[in-house]
Design a protein around this motif. Sequence first.
Motif, PDB file in Angstrom:
ATOM      1  N   PHE A  54       0.851  -1.225  -0.002  1.00 54.59           N
ATOM      2  CA  PHE A  54      -0.103  -0.083  -0.074  1.00 54.59           C
ATOM      3  C   PHE A  54       0.743   1.319   0.067  1.00 54.59           C
ATOM      4  CE2 PHE A  54      -4.117  -1.390  -0.152  1.00 54.59           C
ATOM      5  CZ  PHE A  54      -4.209  -2.571   0.609  1.00 54.59           C
ATOM      6  N   VAL A  68      -2.986   9.882   1.216  1.00 50.90           N
ATOM      7  CA  VAL A  68      -4.392   8.539   1.280  1.00 50.90           C
ATOM      8  C   VAL A  68      -3.460   7.036   1.518  1.00 50.90           C
ATOM      9  CG1 VAL A  68      -5.803   7.290  -0.129  1.00 50.90           C
ATOM     10  CG2 VAL A  68      -5.695   9.724   0.066  1.00 50.90           C
ATOM     11  N   ALA A  69      -2.299   7.077   0.514  1.00 49.49           N
ATOM     12  CA  ALA A  69      -1.660   5.479   0.852  1.00 49.49           C
ATOM     13  C   ALA A  69      -1.288   5.679   2.337  1.00 49.49           C
ATOM     14  CB  ALA A  69      -0.399   5.545  -0.164  1.00 49.49           C
ATOM     15  N   ASP A  70      -0.578   6.435   2.852  1.00 54.60           N
ATOM     16  CA  ASP A  70      -0.061   6.480   4.178  1.00 54.60           C
ATOM     17  C   ASP A  70      -0.894   6.218   5.196  1.00 54.60           C
ATOM     18  OD1 ASP A  70       1.513   8.058   6.802  1.00 54.60           O
ATOM     19  OD2 ASP A  70       2.635   6.471   5.516  1.00 54.60           O
ATOM     20  N   LEU A 120      -4.030   4.907   4.803  1.00 56.43           N
ATOM     21  CA  LEU A 120      -4.604   3.323   4.644  1.00 56.43           C
ATOM     22  C   LEU A 120      -3.573   2.600   5.378  1.00 56.43           C
ATOM     23  CD1 LEU A 120      -5.565   2.746   0.942  1.00 56.43           C
ATOM     24  CD2 LEU A 120      -6.771   2.479   2.996  1.00 56.43           C
ATOM     25  N   TYR A 121      -2.232   2.676   5.135  1.00 51.02           N
ATOM     26  CA  TYR A 121      -1.425   1.980   5.612  1.00 51.02           C
ATOM     27  C   TYR A 121      -1.519   2.002   7.378  1.00 51.02           C
ATOM     28  CZ  TYR A 121       3.113  -0.679   6.696  1.00 51.02           C
ATOM     29  OH  TYR A 121       3.849  -1.579   7.007  1.00 51.02           O
ATOM     30  N   ALA A 153      -4.205   2.484   8.834  1.00 50.55           N
ATOM     31  CA  ALA A 153      -5.524   2.042   9.313  1.00 50.55           C
ATOM     32  C   ALA A 153      -5.527   0.638   9.418  1.00 50.55           C
ATOM     33  CB  ALA A 153      -6.679   2.446   8.508  1.00 50.55           C
ATOM     34  N   ILE A 154      -4.584  -0.114   8.400  1.00 52.26           N
ATOM     35  CA  ILE A 154      -4.468  -1.542   8.165  1.00 52.26           C
ATOM     36  C   ILE A 154      -3.799  -2.141   9.032  1.00 52.26           C
ATOM     37  CG2 ILE A 154      -3.697  -3.036   6.465  1.00 52.26           C
ATOM     38  CD1 ILE A 154      -4.736  -1.561   4.145  1.00 52.26           C
ATOM     39  N   ARG A 186      -1.621   1.597  14.084  1.00 50.60           N
ATOM     40  CA  ARG A 186      -2.667   2.145  14.740  1.00 50.60           C
ATOM     41  C   ARG A 186      -2.786   2.077  16.450  1.00 50.60           C
ATOM     42  NH1 ARG A 186      -6.259  -1.173  11.864  1.00 50.60           N
ATOM     43  NH2 ARG A 186      -6.769  -2.698  13.804  1.00 50.60           N
TER      44      ARG A 186
END
Lengths: 335, 317
Positions: free
Chosen positions: A257, A316-318, A320-321, A323-324, A329
Motif C-alpha cells: 500500500f 491517502v496511501a500512508d 491507509l497503511y 488504518a490497516i 494504529r
Amino acid sequence: MTVIARRLAGHLARGLVMILVVTTISFVIIRNIPGDPMRARYEKLVEQGMSPDQAERSVAVLYGFMPKGTMWEQYLDYMRGLFHLDLGQSLSVPGAEVTTLLGSAATWTILPVLVGTLLSFAVGIILGVYAAIKRSSKLGDILAVSGSLLHGLPQYVLALLLSAVFTTLLPIFPASGTADVTLEPGLNAAYIGSLVQYATLPVLAYALAGYGGWILAMKSSVVTVLGDDFILAAELRGMKRGIIFRYVARNAILPLFTILALSLGLLFGGAIFIERIFTYPGLGLLLLNSITDRDYALMGGAFLLITVAIVIANIVADMLYTAIDPRVRSGQEAS
Amino acid sequence: MTAPVITGGAPGAPRTPDTPAIPGVSGTRATLRRNFRRGVWRVLRRKPSRIVGVAILGVFAFMGIFGPLLYPARLPRDDNALYAAPSLAHPFGTDFEGTDVLALVITGARYVLLTALVTAVITVALGTAVGLFAGFRRGRWDTVLMRITDMKLTIPALPLLLVLSTVWKFTSAIEMGLVLGLLGWGGVARAVRAQTLSLRERGFIEAARGLGLSSGHIVGRELLPSMAPFIAMNMLIAVTGAVYAQVGLFFLGVLPFDANNWGVMLNLAVFGGGALTTTTALPYMLAPLLAILLLTLGIVLVVDAMDEIFNPRLRED
C-alpha cells in the motif's frame, strides 16, 4: 487516534511545501521564458489601441499576476491569486478559465489511471504470490523476469505496441478519442459502451505499466513473510496450506500500500504519453498541448494539479497503511 | 524520471577488513579479486539467460561506440523506395525519405546511450553520496537529507521536464544527461540509505570502528565495496529511466530534432507517418521500439545476475 492525526498533520505540512515548490518553479519559468511573452502580449494589446491600464489588467487575467513592480511583488501577486484558486485564463482556449479546463481534463485522467492501477494491483499480487511459492522453478523465473521487463519498459513502448496490435494490425479498438462522436452523451447504454470501448487500450496500457512492479514487490514481500516465525509455527501445528497462505497474503500485502502511492505518481507522469498516443483528453495531453501552444498559465496549472494529485495519493496511501497495520494504529513502532 | 530501484536484501559474507600490519596485503587483494571474478562467472553460468543479457548489452555498447562509423555521415536516400516494406536490403524497410530504418536505429543509438550513461553516472554518484551520508551519520543529518529526498521523489519528474523544455532545449547529449541525472537521484539515495543502515550494524563495521579507523576509511573502504554490486544494479536501472525520459521527450516533440535518435524516429513514424492507423510506417515505428525492448531486456537479465552476486543467499532458493 492521536497517532493518525499527527501523521496526517505531518503529511499536510509536507504537501503544502511541495505545492509551494512547484508553484515557485512555474513562476520562475514563466518569468524566464525567452522573448518575455507577457511583455510581448502587453505591447501587442497597446498597439491594437488598448490603453496601458487595460492592457495591464488583460495580461494579469491571462497569466494570473500583474506584470509590473519588482519580481518579488509579482511573485506575491501570483501566490495571492493562487490562494483564491485563480490560475488565470487560457490562451489557446480564449475566455476559458484555467481551472475549468483542468477540471474537465482531470476526470479523463483519473478514471483510467485508477482502473488500470487496480487491475495491475490485483493481477500482480496474485501472480506475485505464485512467483514466490514457485520461485525455484522455471515458471517462477519467467514470472520474475517478465515482471522486471514490464517494470523497466517505458509506458509509451507498451502503449505503442498495444496500439500497433489492436489499432493497426488487428483494428478491433478505436485509435483515438473518448467515445463515438455520433452518439448522444448521457446515461444510456450505447454511449457508456462506447466510452468503455474507447478507454480499453489506455486502461490496458496503464495496467501493463504497473503490473510488473506489483508482481516483483509482492513476490519479495511474500518471500520475506515466509521466513517469519509465525509461519513456521503454523506449519509445525500442521495447519492447512490454504489457511497458511491466507496469513501470508494478509501480512505480505501491507508494504504494497505504500508502494501504491509511488505507483500512482509514476502513472500520472506516464499519462502524458498514453494520452498523446491515444489522443485521450486528460491532464497529460492538456499539459503537453499547453506547452506546444505556449499557454503558460495553463501549463503552470496542469503541472500544479498533477503534483497535488501525487501529494494526495501519498497521504491517502500512508493513512491507509496506518488504518490497516494494527501495530501503527495502536501507536507502537512499525516494523 | 524515477528509475525503478531494487532494494536488495542483506549482503553476503562480510569482507575481512584490511589492516596495514598484514604482510602481503597486495597478494591478498589479488586473491580477493580473482575469487570475485570466479564467483561472477559461476553466477553467470547458472542461468544461460544472464549470458544472453551480457551479450545484448555488449551489442548495444558496440552500437553506441562504433555505430556511426559503419555508415556515411549523411545516410543515402532512395527516392524510389519511400516507406518501403521490409526486405533483405532494408530489414526494417525505409522511412519517409527512403533512408534505411536499421541504419537510423544504429546511428541514433549513440545519442540515446550517451545520454543514458551520463544520466546513470550522475544519478548514482549523487544518490550514493546522499544515501551513504544519511545512513551512516543518522540523526539530524539523516532527517534533513531524507526530507529533501522525499521532496525530490514527490515532484513529478516527467511533467517537470516538459515544463523545463519551454525554457531549455537540451542541445547536447551530455547536457540532457546532466538534467536527467539531477532529477533522478532520489530513489537511489533512499535505497542506498536503507542498505547503509543495514550494513553499519554488521560485525565487520563494528570491528573497523573498534580498531579506531576513520569514518572516511570505514565508508570508502568497507561500506562502499560491500555495496558495489547493489550500486551497479541501480546504475543499470538508472539507464532504463534515462532512456525512458529522453526518448519520451523527443517522441512527444517538445525538443528540437537536431539529431537523429530513437525518439525522433518514433515521433516521425507515429505522428508523421500514421503508424497507429496504417501498416505502411509500422516497421519504422517498431524498429526503435524493438531496440528499446531489447536494451531493457538485457539490463533486466544482467541486474538479475547482479542481484545474486549481491545476495549470495538467493542461491539457496
